[in-house]
Design a protein around this motif. Structure first.
Motif, PDB file in Angstrom:
ATOM      1  N   GLY A 115      45.311  41.696  42.634  1.00  0.00           N
ATOM      2  CA  GLY A 115      44.283  41.437  41.886  1.00  0.00           C
ATOM      3  C   GLY A 115      43.497  42.517  41.330  1.00  0.00           C
ATOM      4  O   GLY A 115      43.867  43.880  41.673  1.00  0.00           O
ATOM      5  N   THR A 116      42.624  42.730  40.558  1.00  0.00           N
ATOM      6  CA  THR A 116      41.973  43.804  40.008  1.00  0.00           C
ATOM      7  C   THR A 116      41.203  44.628  40.750  1.00  0.00           C
ATOM      8  O   THR A 116      41.257  45.946  40.534  1.00  0.00           O
ATOM      9  N   ARG A 181      45.764  36.760  38.200  1.00  0.00           N
ATOM     10  CA  ARG A 181      45.173  37.895  38.691  1.00  0.00           C
ATOM     11  C   ARG A 181      45.336  38.954  37.770  1.00  0.00           C
ATOM     12  O   ARG A 181      44.843  40.143  38.031  1.00  0.00           O
TER      13      ARG A 181
END
Length: 481
Positions: A115-116, A181
């Motif tokens: 994820g970021t 994501r």
């Protein structure tokens, strides 16, 4: 008269000298002396950190006698629970790379698996630069990587351009990661942007221009791989690649292309002699790290500390034989179907990342088989809709709970007793949410989201089972032909 001739010649010589000096100021001559450089490269490490102590020893030894650049061609994460399940996901990998002295890394598709927020933290943690010319991080908070970046050694300026594949979803332009994501990010197809960087070598006044590619070696008419990159966009002095887990040492369209396998079993060593902004000679050597005996003691101690995770060695089951990834596909789908208490389970082949050894089964092994921390979801689907999914997805799946056979251009589905199921029969379908995200057009808009990930569901199944895992063969795989 003789004196006049001498004076005239003197004036001519002075004038010529001044002219030559002025020309040298505006058009400096190339340094024709050959210069040595060593580039060490890894790709598709997937969290495997054990051999990095050997990498540091090799790199440090080379630095004592030569200019060195150390690079990664992408996919540092996903494959080792020590890295993937760390409280700060991915932290051990970047810490170790910083200690070795990596200079630059291309973004791979699995860099986005956490994820970021985690990617932002890992990029901020890095002491090295990241390159990728076909991603826009937009307002995600993730630092924007350089499209290209030049590294100056004591004698040479080497420019690296980064590219990432975008084949993750049929109706979207994203890398091969969980679509949910990367929703905040924007990608472009690599073939649509490469030509924008055709003149970078001259603009940077670089000695060499190298593509640090995470495209994979072989593409096709619609997908750009390193081989197509060399033929269609011959701007580079070299391509260092990743994504396809290959060992590559070849030349296409006069461009050397290298790739160093996967899982840090090998370290690529590229020895160069550069003269007049061209490669005069080149030698590529794959160092087999599993056979290499020397290591950096300090880094080995750091790695051993990271590896000291007692929960990963907990025994949760027993395997009667060595299972390859195909056999694991049958075990995985049976375990997930039981754990989710559903009629049918599917699993994508790319989600089975490891085999299963004979003997005690530990939590580590399950996390290595399924490293992506994908969630699980249950849908109610008709047999008709399941058939549409199997026909239209274009992908292959292991499955459990039904029997599937292709009938010309249709799909025949039977229950476990061999009875053909009618199209209006409704079944409960349990899958990891990556499948649901990639093939979202074939699944209902809402499903029952479960508390456990796929790996946690399988671990729970094993903890509550007394039966040994034993799959001599696996004949439950379907892909529409």
């Amino acid at each position: 008269m003789k004196n006049k001739i001498i004076l005239f010649l003197f004036i001519v010589i002075i004038a010529f000298t001044r002219c030559s000096s002025d020309n040298n100021k505006t058009n400096p001559q190339l340094d024709h002396n050959p210069k040595n450089l060593t580039i060490f490269c890894v790709n598709d490490v997937h969290g495997q950190i054990d051999n990095f102590a050997k990498v540091k020893y090799i790199v440090d030894e080379e630095k004592a006698k030569n200019d060195v650049i150390v690079v990664s061609a992408g996919d540092l994460f996903s494959g080792n629970p020590v890295v993937d399940n760390h409280p700060e996901k991915g932290f051990p990998m970047i810490d170790i790379m910083n200690r070795i002295g990596f200079d630059i890394a291309a973004l791979g598709n699995h860099e986005f698996d956490y994820g970021t927020t985690n990617l932002k933290n890992r990029m901020n943690q890095s002491h090295f630069d990241w390159v990728c010319a076909n991603v826009d991080m937009q307002n995600s908070g993730v630092p924007q990587p350089f499209e290209y970046k030049s590294i100056q050694t004591s004698q040479l300026k080497i420019c690296f351009l980064g590219l990432i594949e975008t084949n993750g979803k049929e109706d979207d332009v994203i890398p091969s990661t969980h679509p949910w994501r990367v929703q905040e990010l924007q990608f472009e197809r690599p073939e649509d942007v490469v030509s924008l960087y055709a003149n970078v070598k001259a603009e940077e006044n670089a000695d060499l221009y190298i593509c640090l590619s995470h495209l994979g070696f072989n593409g096709n008419d619609h997908v750009l791989g390193d081989s197509q990159l060399a033929n269609k966009f011959p701007y580079f002095d070299m391509i260092i690649g990743g994504h396809s887990h290959d060992k590559i040492n070849t030349v296409i369209n006069n461009i050397p292309i290298f790739q160093s396998g996967s899982y840090l079993k090998y370290l690529g060593k590229i020895e160069l002699v550069v003269k007049d902004k061209k490669i005069e000679s080149i030698n590529f050597n794959l160092i087999d790290l599993n056979k290499y005996s020397h290591f950096d003691a300090e880094l080995k101690s750091v790695i051993e500390t990271y590896n000291d995770q007692p929960y990963l060695t907990e025994v949760i089951g027993y395997s009667n034989r060595n299972h390859n990834s195909s056999q694991v596909g049958c075990f995985y789908t049976d375990a997930l179907r039981s754990g989710l208490n559903v009629d049918v389970c599917f699993q994508n082949t790319g989600g089975i990342r490891s085999g299963l050894n004979e003997g005690d089964i530990t939590k580590r092994e399950i996390y290595e088989i399924s490293p992506f921390n994908n969630g699980t979801v249950i849908y109610e689907m008709s047999v008709f809709d399941i058939k549409k999914f199997l026909r239209g997805s274009g992908s292959g799946f292991y499955y459990s709970g039904i029997k599937i056979k292709q009938d010309d251009q249709d799909v025949e589905i039977r229950d476990l007793q061999g009875k053909i199921l009618s199209n209006d029969t409704v079944l409960s379908v349990g899958i990891n949410d990556y499948i649901a995200a990639v093939h979202d057009t074939y699944f209902p808009q809402t499903g029952q989201i479960q508390d456990k990930t796929d790996a946690e569901t399988i671990i729970s199944f094993l903890e509550n089972s007394t039966k040994a895992v034993d799959y001599p063969i696996c004949d439950r795989y379907f892909r529409m032909q």
